[in-house]
Motif scaffolding. Structure first.
Motif, PDB file in Angstrom:
ATOM      1  N   MET A   1       1.087  -1.645  -0.064  1.00 45.99           N
ATOM      2  CA  MET A   1      -0.098   0.153   0.098  1.00 45.99           C
ATOM      3  C   MET A   1       1.252   0.902   0.107  1.00 45.99           C
ATOM      4  O   MET A   1       0.291   2.460  -0.431  1.00 45.99           O
ATOM      5  N   SER A   2       1.935   1.021   0.417  1.00 45.53           N
ATOM      6  CA  SER A   2       2.506   2.215   0.839  1.00 45.53           C
ATOM      7  C   SER A   2       3.323   3.115  -0.451  1.00 45.53           C
ATOM      8  O   SER A   2       3.772   4.173  -0.632  1.00 45.53           O
ATOM      9  N   VAL A   3       3.126   2.125  -1.745  1.00 45.49           N
ATOM     10  CA  VAL A   3       2.894   2.625  -2.609  1.00 45.49           C
ATOM     11  C   VAL A   3       2.475   4.152  -3.689  1.00 45.49           C
ATOM     12  O   VAL A   3       2.777   4.834  -4.726  1.00 45.49           O
ATOM     13  N   ASN A   4       0.972   3.782  -2.928  1.00 47.22           N
ATOM     14  CA  ASN A   4       0.123   4.811  -3.288  1.00 47.22           C
ATOM     15  C   ASN A   4       0.893   6.045  -3.674  1.00 47.22           C
ATOM     16  O   ASN A   4       0.066   7.186  -4.417  1.00 47.22           O
ATOM     17  N   PRO A   5       1.054   7.102  -2.477  1.00 43.48           N
ATOM     18  CA  PRO A   5       1.851   8.520  -2.224  1.00 43.48           C
ATOM     19  C   PRO A   5       3.130   8.656  -3.460  1.00 43.48           C
ATOM     20  O   PRO A   5       2.744   9.774  -4.095  1.00 43.48           O
ATOM     21  N   VAL A   6       3.324   7.492  -3.862  1.00 41.75           N
ATOM     22  CA  VAL A   6       4.549   7.740  -4.723  1.00 41.75           C
ATOM     23  C   VAL A   6       3.234   7.485  -6.167  1.00 41.75           C
ATOM     24  O   VAL A   6       3.538   8.668  -7.595  1.00 41.75           O
ATOM     25  N   LEU A   7       2.873   6.827  -6.559  1.00 38.13           N
ATOM     26  CA  LEU A   7       1.375   6.360  -7.597  1.00 38.13           C
ATOM     27  C   LEU A   7       0.731   7.855  -8.067  1.00 38.13           C
ATOM     28  O   LEU A   7       0.632   8.148  -8.777  1.00 38.13           O
ATOM     29  N   ALA A   8       0.066   8.758  -6.122  1.00 40.51           N
ATOM     30  CA  ALA A   8      -0.067   9.619  -6.781  1.00 40.51           C
ATOM     31  C   ALA A   8       0.563  10.594  -7.228  1.00 40.51           C
ATOM     32  O   ALA A   8      -0.180  11.457  -8.042  1.00 40.51           O
ATOM     33  N   ALA A   9       1.860  11.358  -6.946  1.00 39.38           N
ATOM     34  CA  ALA A   9       2.640  12.053  -7.006  1.00 39.38           C
ATOM     35  C   ALA A   9       2.376  11.853  -8.602  1.00 39.38           C
ATOM     36  O   ALA A   9       2.668  12.741  -9.702  1.00 39.38           O
ATOM     37  N   LEU A  10       3.145  10.838  -9.127  1.00 42.26           N
ATOM     38  CA  LEU A  10       3.080  10.524 -10.583  1.00 42.26           C
ATOM     39  C   LEU A  10       1.968  10.512 -11.579  1.00 42.26           C
ATOM     40  O   LEU A  10       1.823  11.766 -12.811  1.00 42.26           O
ATOM     41  N   VAL A  11       0.795  10.151 -10.991  1.00 42.94           N
ATOM     42  CA  VAL A  11      -0.413  10.785 -11.554  1.00 42.94           C
ATOM     43  C   VAL A  11      -0.366  11.959 -11.847  1.00 42.94           C
ATOM     44  O   VAL A  11      -0.984  12.656 -12.591  1.00 42.94           O
ATOM     45  N   GLY A  12      -0.534  12.586 -10.657  1.00 45.43           N
ATOM     46  CA  GLY A  12      -0.642  14.006 -10.259  1.00 45.43           C
ATOM     47  C   GLY A  12       0.110  15.202 -11.060  1.00 45.43           C
ATOM     48  O   GLY A  12      -0.732  15.525 -12.227  1.00 45.43           O
ATOM     49  N   LEU A  13       1.182  14.793 -11.794  1.00 47.05           N
ATOM     50  CA  LEU A  13       1.854  15.033 -12.846  1.00 47.05           C
ATOM     51  C   LEU A  13       1.682  14.916 -13.944  1.00 47.05           C
ATOM     52  O   LEU A  13       1.486  15.861 -14.806  1.00 47.05           O
ATOM     53  N   VAL A  14       0.671  13.588 -14.108  1.00 42.53           N
ATOM     54  CA  VAL A  14       1.045  13.320 -15.740  1.00 42.53           C
ATOM     55  C   VAL A  14      -0.265  13.557 -16.319  1.00 42.53           C
ATOM     56  O   VAL A  14      -0.792  13.854 -17.742  1.00 42.53           O
ATOM     57  N   VAL A  15      -1.455  13.821 -15.546  1.00 46.09           N
ATOM     58  CA  VAL A  15      -2.837  13.587 -15.226  1.00 46.09           C
ATOM     59  C   VAL A  15      -2.558  15.050 -15.925  1.00 46.09           C
ATOM     60  O   VAL A  15      -3.696  15.148 -16.205  1.00 46.09           O
ATOM     61  N   LEU A  16      -2.944  16.040 -13.914  1.00 54.77           N
ATOM     62  CA  LEU A  16      -3.311  16.816 -13.469  1.00 54.77           C
ATOM     63  C   LEU A  16      -1.755  18.254 -13.856  1.00 54.77           C
ATOM     64  O   LEU A  16      -2.121  20.074 -13.809  1.00 54.77           O
ATOM     65  N   GLY A  17      -0.362  17.755 -14.322  1.00 50.84           N
ATOM     66  CA  GLY A  17       0.702  18.548 -14.313  1.00 50.84           C
ATOM     67  C   GLY A  17       0.527  19.227 -13.383  1.00 50.84           C
ATOM     68  O   GLY A  17       1.406  20.727 -12.993  1.00 50.84           O
ATOM     69  N   GLN A  18       0.806  18.747 -11.911  1.00 52.78           N
ATOM     70  CA  GLN A  18       1.206  19.304 -11.577  1.00 52.78           C
ATOM     71  C   GLN A  18       2.471  18.398 -10.431  1.00 52.78           C
ATOM     72  O   GLN A  18       2.663  17.711 -10.387  1.00 52.78           O
ATOM     73  N   HIS A  19       3.498  19.939 -10.069  1.00 50.32           N
ATOM     74  CA  HIS A  19       4.503  19.390 -10.524  1.00 50.32           C
ATOM     75  C   HIS A  19       5.311  19.574  -8.572  1.00 50.32           C
ATOM     76  O   HIS A  19       4.764  20.380  -7.577  1.00 50.32           O
ATOM     77  N   LEU A  20       5.844  18.990  -8.205  1.00 49.26           N
ATOM     78  CA  LEU A  20       6.900  18.361  -6.735  1.00 49.26           C
ATOM     79  C   LEU A  20       7.905  19.161  -7.098  1.00 49.26           C
ATOM     80  O   LEU A  20       8.815  18.403  -7.765  1.00 49.26           O
ATOM     81  N   ASP A  21       8.703  19.747  -6.104  1.00 50.78           N
ATOM     82  CA  ASP A  21      10.199  19.200  -5.845  1.00 50.78           C
ATOM     83  C   ASP A  21      11.103  18.769  -5.096  1.00 50.78           C
ATOM     84  O   ASP A  21      10.196  17.762  -4.741  1.00 50.78           O
ATOM     85  N   VAL A  22      12.527  18.807  -5.240  1.00 49.62           N
ATOM     86  CA  VAL A  22      12.780  17.443  -5.659  1.00 49.62           C
ATOM     87  C   VAL A  22      12.872  17.216  -3.375  1.00 49.62           C
ATOM     88  O   VAL A  22      12.656  16.509  -3.257  1.00 49.62           O
ATOM     89  N   PRO A  23      13.097  18.356  -2.828  1.00 47.30           N
ATOM     90  CA  PRO A  23      12.313  17.704  -1.289  1.00 47.30           C
ATOM     91  C   PRO A  23      10.909  17.696  -1.149  1.00 47.30           C
ATOM     92  O   PRO A  23      11.078  16.375   0.011  1.00 47.30           O
ATOM     93  N   ALA A  24      10.543  17.576  -1.637  1.00 43.23           N
ATOM     94  CA  ALA A  24       8.943  16.892  -1.661  1.00 43.23           C
ATOM     95  C   ALA A  24       9.211  15.667  -2.308  1.00 43.23           C
ATOM     96  O   ALA A  24       8.056  14.357  -1.314  1.00 43.23           O
ATOM     97  N   TRP A  25       9.617  15.482  -3.114  1.00 44.55           N
ATOM     98  CA  TRP A  25       9.968  13.767  -3.663  1.00 44.55           C
ATOM     99  C   TRP A  25      10.634  12.964  -2.937  1.00 44.55           C
ATOM    100  O   TRP A  25      10.137  11.945  -2.659  1.00 44.55           O
ATOM    101  N   LEU A  26      11.606  13.574  -1.728  1.00 46.51           N
ATOM    102  CA  LEU A  26      12.684  12.996  -0.956  1.00 46.51           C
ATOM    103  C   LEU A  26      11.416  12.619   0.300  1.00 46.51           C
ATOM    104  O   LEU A  26      11.868  11.838   0.434  1.00 46.51           O
ATOM    105  N   ALA A  27      10.495  13.431   0.634  1.00 47.63           N
ATOM    106  CA  ALA A  27      10.190  13.322   1.797  1.00 47.63           C
ATOM    107  C   ALA A  27       9.156  12.214   1.598  1.00 47.63           C
ATOM    108  O   ALA A  27       8.748  11.568   2.265  1.00 47.63           O
ATOM    109  N   ILE A  28       8.293  12.050   0.487  1.00 46.00           N
ATOM    110  CA  ILE A  28       7.715  10.527   0.435  1.00 46.00           C
ATOM    111  C   ILE A  28       8.172   9.753  -0.012  1.00 46.00           C
ATOM    112  O   ILE A  28       7.852   9.222   0.744  1.00 46.00           O
TER     113      ILE A  28
END
Length: 277
Positions: A232-259
């Motif tokens: 289940m822990s894969v969900n935050p990563v999938l959410a960030a990737l889907v948000g980027l691809v589908v909604l164009g929501q970009h996260l910065d490097v610190p946010a990716w590291l925190a995820i």
């Protein structure tokens, strides 16, 4: 069998996050409340059909956790979708994920879990680091969704003990759908959706409710429950990737590291060997 189970779990997580992203596409017309109402109705239809609850036979002791679960369904989905509308899919889902992660950490007595808790706290600070543009309401709503998810786990356990099969979840979904009936009708009346917008809301219900429910049910027949929890822990990563691809929501490097930290802590917290040290 394990490969089949892993594929089902990955499909479930991806479907859930794509459903949330598709729901966000309908926010400009229906708003989170309208979309959640349609999602709840869809979930109720699917779960009642699958669970076939014998509602008339429920006792007062069975109804109490069912009603609690219905309230959790209603608040969790609305707070999460409103948070997604304000702070984005990746951040909202990662913060919501703190709910089950907290339950996992509280259930352990290992000293290593103290370090895990500290790591998660640091990750949350990075994700929500205060800035003039910080949306504190959106963050608060995502954390409310996290609390609801934790309550969902505890209530679902009680419902499962008191009712057979999926009857409890089905009844809770039906009650939650009824709770959204008045407000949902008003929103649809005041903001008549186009076929495309209504399709997005319905798709969100199917992708975020029906598909994950069935996929998880089948996956649990192929993999151990603990492995399911870790995956289940894969969900935050999938959410960030889907948000980027589908909604164009970009996260910065610190946010990716925190995820990544949140995901890793969940794996550690769910790993075998949770005995007292």
């Amino acid at each position: 069998m394990k490969l089949r189970g892993s594929a089902l779990m990955l499909g479930s997580g991806l479907s859930n996050q794509v459903g949330a992203a598709v729901a966000a596409l309908a926010f400009p017309v229906l708003g989170p409340v309208g979309v959640v109402a349609v999602r709840q109705w869809t979930a109720a239809a699917v779960l009642v059909t699958a669970g076939r609850p014998r509602i008339r036979a429920f006792t007062a002791g069975q109804w109490r956790p069912v009603l609690g679960l219905a309230a959790v369904f209603a608040v969790m989905n609305l707070s999460l979708y409103t948070a997604i509308a304000r702070i984005g899919l990746g951040l909202a889902v990662t913060l919501e994920f703190l709910g089950p992660l907290t339950i996992a950490l509280l259930g352990s007595r290992r000293r290593a879990d103290l370090a895990c808790a500290v790591a998660v706290g640091a990750a949350v600070v990075v994700l929500t680091r205060p800035r003039p543009s910080t949306d504190y309401l959106g963050i608060g709503l995502a954390l409310l969704a996290a609390v609801c998810w934790g309550c969902y786990i505890l209530l679902n356990r009680t419902v499962g003990e008191r009712l057979p099969g999926a009857q409890g979840s089905a009844a809770a979904a039906a009650v939650s759908g009824l709770l959204y009936l008045p407000v949902g009708v008003v929103v649809l009346w005041q903001h008549p959706p186009s076929a495309g917008v209504l399709g997005c809301a319905l798709a969100a219900g199917v992708l975020s409710s029906a598909v994950p429910f069935l996929a998880d049910l089948l996956a649990l027949r192929s993999v151990p429950a603990r492995f399911f929890g870790i995956f289940m822990s894969v969900n935050p990563v999938l959410a960030a990737l889907v948000g980027l691809v589908v909604l164009g929501q970009h996260l910065d490097v610190p946010a990716w590291l925190a995820i990544a930290v949140v995901v890793c802590v969940n794996v550690v917290a769910s790993a075998p060997g949770r005995a007292s040290t």
